[in-house]
Each structure stands twice: as structure tokens, then as C-alpha cells.
Enzyme design. Structure first.
Site, PDB file in Angstrom:
ATOM      1  N   TRP A 138       0.122  -3.966   2.371  1.00  0.00           N
ATOM      2  CA  TRP A 138      -1.174  -4.458   2.833  1.00  0.00           C
ATOM      3  C   TRP A 138      -1.536  -5.601   1.902  1.00  0.00           C
ATOM      4  CZ3 TRP A 138      -6.325  -4.449   0.850  1.00  0.00           C
ATOM      5  CH2 TRP A 138      -7.330  -4.676   1.803  1.00  0.00           C
ATOM      6  N   LYS A 169     -17.387   2.817  13.192  1.00  0.00           N
ATOM      7  CA  LYS A 169     -16.203   3.236  13.934  1.00  0.00           C
ATOM      8  C   LYS A 169     -15.803   2.202  14.984  1.00  0.00           C
ATOM      9  CE  LYS A 169     -14.915   6.597  11.824  1.00  0.00           C
ATOM     10  NZ  LYS A 169     -15.327   5.754  10.694  1.00  0.00           N
ATOM     11  N   HIS A 187     -38.254  -5.218  13.364  1.00  0.00           N
ATOM     12  CA  HIS A 187     -38.467  -6.128  12.244  1.00  0.00           C
ATOM     13  C   HIS A 187     -37.374  -7.189  12.166  1.00  0.00           C
ATOM     14  CE1 HIS A 187     -41.823  -3.784  10.735  1.00  0.00           C
ATOM     15  NE2 HIS A 187     -41.081  -2.691  10.878  1.00  0.00           N
ATOM     16  N   GLU A 237     -22.518   5.190  10.949  1.00  0.00           N
ATOM     17  CA  GLU A 237     -21.133   5.620  11.117  1.00  0.00           C
ATOM     18  C   GLU A 237     -20.608   5.266  12.506  1.00  0.00           C
ATOM     19  OE1 GLU A 237     -17.394   7.483  10.379  1.00  0.00           O
ATOM     20  OE2 GLU A 237     -18.911   6.453   9.185  1.00  0.00           O
ATOM     21  N   ASN A 259       2.205  -1.013  -5.900  1.00  0.00           N
ATOM     22  CA  ASN A 259       0.854  -0.929  -5.354  1.00  0.00           C
ATOM     23  C   ASN A 259      -0.130  -1.254  -6.461  1.00  0.00           C
ATOM     24  OD1 ASN A 259       1.780  -0.083  -2.875  1.00  0.00           O
ATOM     25  ND2 ASN A 259       1.312   2.080  -3.207  1.00  0.00           N
ATOM     26  N   GLY A 260      -1.219  -1.928  -6.112  1.00  0.00           N
ATOM     27  CA  GLY A 260      -2.222  -2.281  -7.106  1.00  0.00           C
ATOM     28  C   GLY A 260      -2.350  -3.781  -7.264  1.00  0.00           C
ATOM     29  N   CYS A 307       0.805  -1.190   0.000  1.00  0.00           N
ATOM     30  CA  CYS A 307       0.000   0.000   0.000  1.00  0.00           C
ATOM     31  C   CYS A 307       0.865   1.279   0.000  1.00  0.00           C
ATOM     32  CB  CYS A 307      -0.867  -0.009   1.237  1.00  0.00           C
ATOM     33  SG  CYS A 307      -2.476   0.701   1.021  1.00  0.00           S
ATOM     34  N   ARG A 325      -1.043   3.433   5.892  1.00  0.00           N
ATOM     35  CA  ARG A 325      -1.679   2.973   4.656  1.00  0.00           C
ATOM     36  C   ARG A 325      -1.639   1.453   4.508  1.00  0.00           C
ATOM     37  NH1 ARG A 325      -2.084   6.869   0.413  1.00  0.00           N
ATOM     38  NH2 ARG A 325      -1.834   5.188  -1.074  1.00  0.00           N
ATOM     39  N   GLU A 373     -14.364  -0.883  13.245  1.00  0.00           N
ATOM     40  CA  GLU A 373     -13.054  -0.669  12.628  1.00  0.00           C
ATOM     41  C   GLU A 373     -11.912  -0.746  13.632  1.00  0.00           C
ATOM     42  OE1 GLU A 373     -13.381   2.319   8.867  1.00  0.00           O
ATOM     43  OE2 GLU A 373     -13.903   3.178  10.812  1.00  0.00           O
ATOM     44  N   LYS A 397      -5.737   2.732   4.768  1.00  0.00           N
ATOM     45  CA  LYS A 397      -6.342   4.060   4.699  1.00  0.00           C
ATOM     46  C   LYS A 397      -6.919   4.349   3.325  1.00  0.00           C
ATOM     47  CE  LYS A 397      -7.350   8.164   6.231  1.00  0.00           C
ATOM     48  NZ  LYS A 397      -8.471   8.302   7.181  1.00  0.00           N
TER      49      LYS A 397
END
Length: 610
Positions: free
Chosen positions: A74, A487, A506, A483, A100-101, A2, A27, A490, A605
Site C-alpha cells: 500500500w 461506510k 446551520h 458511521e 512495512n512502515g 502493508c 491489507r 469507503e 485494513k
């Protein structure tokens, strides 16, 4: 993925490369390595885990090498092992690359290279690319042409830095779908995937575009296309400084960035929100103002936290601007053959401006004829360059993997844009003035919430051992519930689910058992009475209620185990306030659980692969 760093100049490269890797560690951090050209030899060191492991392995290096490349990984192809770590070398061991990629056709290329007598040690697609470059180089002896030849055969994405012991005064870099920046110093250059690895040395940079190759020497650089056509690059200045990426006395970057939100929102609004004249000025979209006001539909496309911001934008646009709106996961948008009629505006939201799924969705939308907007934080990023118009967040660098200040700045920009268009359509001067005034007060109100951090820490201590959480909200605060749940997932590694409060009955209500923490966003909004009923449903089943409430709330005090207060504001602006206690709650729980807050496991990231 990364993180990539390369150096060529007059200084010893090892220290610069290691320091650059540390700044990129947020990253990706499964493994790391570096390659140097030292007295005509290629020397490589790799280590599994954090950069500190690589640094310890190298030890107090006395290498005087002034050329090198480095990488923090990563994992995509292959486990995070030393063998799979970058750099990888060609068959001769004279060429090294970091990447990277993802090379999508690596399996076919590997099979071909094996028929040519080449063998492989790792499980990575990057080693295949290294050996493919070496294969071309063995045929023509020209490294630049070998890189071109190899990349013509590649399908997928790449950000590359390449060195060869045969040409020790040169680094070649190339980009397609994965960011690369060239920092320009005095007789030295730093190549990196992120400006944070460059800013200590220079603020003068060029951004490589897709399909470009750059050859860098101590005396200068030359940029061309994959077909060798010359490209003239504009030197730009990085808009932030080294001080902004330092810890500044905070224990973690995430905590620093949570506490930076009052200032980041002020910066985001500076020059845009004028309370004296009651105007909103958005220079990045000014030339399209008429077209945007006449739009028949807006589509927000994003991933993760940015998608939650888009959901809030959907509510804002339909209520404030009265424009039909929808929010799509970018990762699904391009694959469902979306309908893009005349008058459709597609807006890509991304902190990095490099998110692969969001970029792919944007390109699909433009292919279908949509006017494309971008809401991004990183100046010069791919999304910023490929949109017709856009608005920068100006949130400053966000180092913590879990986004905080970028999210609130995204919502701020969406609020500005909704009001900007709403005034041109139906908002009265009085309504607009009230909205502008309340938005201007958000930073000061945020500061009052941050003062509750220690009290929120005490709440976190009571529930840090819980493994299942439910987050519930209605209206504008439904995306905030999503959100908040994201958090805590994560950074704390606990299971959490966010949903509209009305949906709990439900099915998910079956999960509630005595002591289970259920977080409600229960402000004095238009949904107050309804959410009171939802709280009673949880209490009847023994759930422990933590509620985010408006300051001065009395009725809920006796119905909840804990309340977290936020100042009163207009309902459309509440998410800018209600999300902050949830950020702090997640942060304190993660710390109490001993988790690595800034570098949560398995996350990166900037997700530059699909």
C-alpha cells in the site's frame, strides 16, 4: 505498508508465499513481489496491481526454492509501480528485504549512501534501508550485525524480513511499530504481518515486540534485542481457524461479516453477560475495577470507525456509568499536549491493535500518568500488550477493509463496561437487570434486520447513481450517522456527510436539492419529535428521505420515500441495531456501482503508519 510473508523450510516456497499474499491482499494491494533464494541466486519477481498479476507473471513456476520473502504494498513513498514494489535489494543484488512502515530519515540516509557511490532506482524509503544494510554488510560480512547496524541508524517504523543469497538457510526479521508474527511448524517457519497468512499451516506463533530481531532457520529461531541481548519468547496459539477467514459462500467478505454480527456479538458477550444471575464479568479489567469506578474522567482515543464507537461509548459512560467522558481522534491527541489529571483513564480502541496513531496516543497518555485500557480484536497485538488492562472483542477475523462486525463488538464491549461500572456507582438492580436483559436480546434482533437485505438492495438500486448523501441522527444515533456516511464513502466512493440532525440547518441545508438522498435515524427515542421536524425541513426542499425507524412506525411511512425498520430496544443500545441497515445500504450501493467492496481503493485494513 502493508503485508509481509516469509517462508523457510522444506517445501517449495513460491506457492506458500503467493497464497499468503492473497490472504493479506485486504491489507494493501497496489503492487506485489517476492524474492527467492534459488540454487545460490536471488531471484525477484514484481508486478503492479493485484496478486493475480504477480502470479501470472511468475507462471507455473518449477522453482524448488525453499526460502523466500514476499510483500503486498500500500503505497507511501512513491507511486504504485513495479519499480517501487517490494522486495528491494542492496547494491550487490545479493540481499533482499520487504518492509512495512516508514523510514522517516530516509532522505538523509540516502544522501549519505550516494556519497558512498550507491545509486537508487525507486522512490521508496525501503530501497534506502536495503542499501544501508548492504553497506554495513560489505564492511563486516555478518548479515545479522549488518541489520543491527542499519537499524540503529533508522528513525521511524518497520516490520522487516531479510534474506541473502550468501546465507541461504536463514531469514532475519525485525520489528518496531509494525506487527510481525512467526508461525512455528515442523521444521518450517512462516513470517507474516498478519496471522491470516499463517493459520493454514500452523496455529502456534510468537509475536515480535518492538526492538526485537529474530533469526529463523529450518532448525529453529533465536530472538534478541537490537543490542543483541537474548529474549525468551512465549509460544501462543492463534484463537481462530482457517474456516473463519474463508468466504463461506458469500459474494464478499464484507457481506459475510455483516451477517456474522449476531454470532460475533454473542461470542463477544459469552462468559461476560450472565442473565441468570444478572451479572457482568470482565476479567481483563477485574484487578482495576475499584480504580475504574472511582475514575474522574474517561478519554476514548481511536481512529475512523473505532472513533465512532468511542463517541457512542461517551454517551454510554455519561448516562449509564455517570462518569465524565470525551472521545479524541488519536491522530490529534498526542499533538495537542492533552491534560491528563489524576483519575483519568485513557482507553484505546482499535480492531487491529496496531493502529499507529492510536498507539502513539496511548503511549502519550501513559507517559502523562494515565491508567491505560485497550479494546482490541487481535490477541497479542501491540496495544493489547502495552495497556495496563483491557477487553478483547472476540469478533473473529475481519477481512473486509470497511469495518462492520468489529464496530458492533466495540459498542457491545463499551456497553458492557458502562453497565459494569454503572452498577458499582448508581444503577439500581432493576435498571441493571433491564439493561442486561435487553443487551442479551440484541443478537436475535439483529437477525431480523439482516432478513431485510433484499429490500435494502431495492432501495440501493434506486439511489446508486447519486453522488451526494447526507446522514442525520441525534443522541446515540448521531455517531451512527457518522458511521453510515463513512461506510458509503469507503466502499462506494460517493460523497457523504454525517452530522447531528440539529446542525443541518446551520449551513449544510444549503446542499439539499430535489432528489438528494438524506438518511435519517429516526427511531422512537427521546429525540423523535425533534427529528420529525428535521425530516419536514428536508422534505420542504425536495430531498429524498430514507429513514431507519422502529418496527411498527406509522407516522413516518407517509413522510419518507423509504423506511428501514429495526426492532425496539433501550435507547442506549439502539446503535447496535440502527447501524446494520446502513452497512447493508452501503454494501449494496457499492456492488451496484461496480466497486471492489472488500478492497476499496486507496485504503488499507491496518494503518500502521502515521
Amino acid at each position: 505498508m502493508c503485508g509481509i510473508v516469509g517462508y523457510i523450510g522444506k517445501k517449495p516456497a513460491v506457492g506458500i508465499l503467493l497464497e499468503g499474499l492473497k490472504r493479506l491482499e485486504y491489507r494493501g494491494y497496489d503492487s506485489a513481489g517476492l524474492a527467492l533464494i534459488d540454487e545460490g541466486r536471488l531471484t525477484i519477481n514484481k508486478a503492479k496491481g493485484r496478486i493475480a498479476n504477480l502470479e501470472a507473471k511468475i507462471g507455473p513456476s518449477h522453482s524448488a526454492a525453499t526460502v523466500g520473502i514476499a510483500h503486498t504494498r500500500w503505497a507511501t513513498h512513491g507511486a504504485p509501480t513495479e519499480i517501487n514494489a517490494h522486495p528491494h535489494v542492496d547494491g550487490s543484488g545479493r540481499i533482499a528485504i520487504v518492509h512495512n512502515g516508514i523510514i522517516e530519515n530516509y532522505a538523509a540516509l540516502k544522501t549519505y549512501l550516494e556519497t558512498q557511490g550507491l545509486t537508487f532506482e525507486s522512490e521508496t524509503d525501503t530501497e534506502v534501508l536495503a542499501k544501508l544494510i548492504g553497506h554495513f554488510y560489505s564492511g563486516n560480512g555478518d548479515l545479522e550485525e549488518a541489520v543491527r547496524g542499519a537499524l540503529r541508524e533508522v528513525q521511524g517504523t518497520y516490520g522487516l524480513a531479510i534474506i541473502s543469497a550468501d546465507q541461504p538457510d536463514m531469514i532475519i526479521a525485525a520489528r518496531k511499530g509494525s506487527p510481525l508474527i512467526i508461525g512455528i511448524g515442523k521444521n518450517e517457519y512462516i513470517i507474516a504481518s498478519d496471522a491470516s497468512a499463517i493459520i493454514e499451516h500452523t496455529d502456534q506463533v510468537i509475536y515480535l515486540a518492538d526492538g526485537e530481531i529474530v533469526v529463523v532457520r529450518p532448525t529453529g529461531f533465536r530472538t534478541t534485542t537490537l543490542d543483541a541481548a537474548p529474549v525468551t519468547k512465549k509460544v501462543q496459539q492463534v484463537e481462530w481457524n482457517l474456516e473463519q477467514i474463508e468466504m463461506a459462500g458469500y459474494e464478499h467478505y464484507m457481506l459475510k461479516e455483516i451477517f456474522e454480527q449476531p454470532q460475533s456479538i454473542r461470542t463477544c458477550m459469552r462468559g461476560r453477560l450472565n442473565t441468570r444471575d444478572n451479572t457482568i464479568t470482565l476479567g481483563g479489567i477485574a484487578q482495576y475495577a475499584r480504580e475504574l469506578a472511582r475514575a474522574r474522567r474517561f478519554v476514548f482515543t481511536a481512529c475512523g470507525t473505532a472513533w465512532h464507537a468511542g463517541l457512542i461509548g461517551e454517551y454510554l459512560f455519561e448516562q449509564i456509568a455517570r462518569i465524565p467522558c470525551e472521545t479524541d481522534y488519536a491522530s490529534e491527541f498526542r499533538y495537542r499536549n492533552p491534560i491528563v489529571e489524576e483519575g483519568t483513564i485513557v482507553c484505546a480502541i482499535s480492531q487491529s491493535g496496531e493502529t499507529a496513531d492510536t498507539l502513539a496516543a496511548l503511549r502519550e497518555a501513559r507517559e502523562k500518568g494515565a491508567l491505560a485500557l485497550g479494546i482490541v480484536n487481535v490477541v497479542g497485538s501491540t496495544i493489547a500488550r502495552e495497556t495496563d488492562a483491557g477487553i478483547y472483542l472476540h469478533a473473529g477475523p475481519e477481512i473486509g477493509v470497511a469495518s462492520t462486525k468489529a464496530f458492533t463488538c466495540q459498542v457491545t464491549v463499551l456497553a458492557l463496561l458502562a453497565a459494569y461500572l454503572g452498577r458499582r456507582k448508581h444503577l439500581s438492580q432493576t435498571q441493571f437487570q433491564e439493561f442486561v436483559s435487553e443487551l442479551d436480546q440484541i443478537p436475535d434482533k439483529l437477525q431480523r434486520i439482516l432478513e431485510q437485505s433484499e429490500r435494502i438492495k431495492a432501495v440501493a438500486a434506486e439511489f446508486a447513481g447519486q453522488e451526494n448523501w447526507l446522514y442525520l441522527g441525534r443522541g446515540y444515533n448521531y455517531p451512527v450517522a457518522l458511521e453510515g456516511a463513512l461506510k458509503i464513502k469507503e466502499i462506494s466512493y460517493v460523497h457523504a456527510e454525517g452530522m447531528p440532525a440539529a446542525e443541518m440547518k446551520h449551513g449544510p441545508i444549503a446542499l439539499i436539492k430535489p432528489g438528494m438522498p438524506v438518511v435519517f435515524i429516526a427511531t422512537r427515542s427521546s429525540h423523535y419529535d425533534k427529528i420529525m421536524g428535521n425530516i419536514e425541513e428536508v422534505r420542504a426542499r425536495g430531498g429524498a428521505v430514507i429513514a431507519v425507524v422502529t418496527e411498527g412506525e406509522q407516522e413516518l411511512v407517509k413522510k419518507c420515500e423509504h423506511i428501514l425498520t429495526v426492532p425496539e430496544t433501550l435507547e442506549p443500545l439502539e446503535p447496535l441495531l440502527t447501524v446494520v441497515p446502513l452497512q447493508l445500504l452501503a454494501y449494496h450501493i457499492a456492488v451496484l456501482r461496480g466497486c471492489n467492496v472488500d478492497k476499496p481503493r486507496n485504503l488499507a485494513k491496518s494503518v500502521t503508519v502515521e
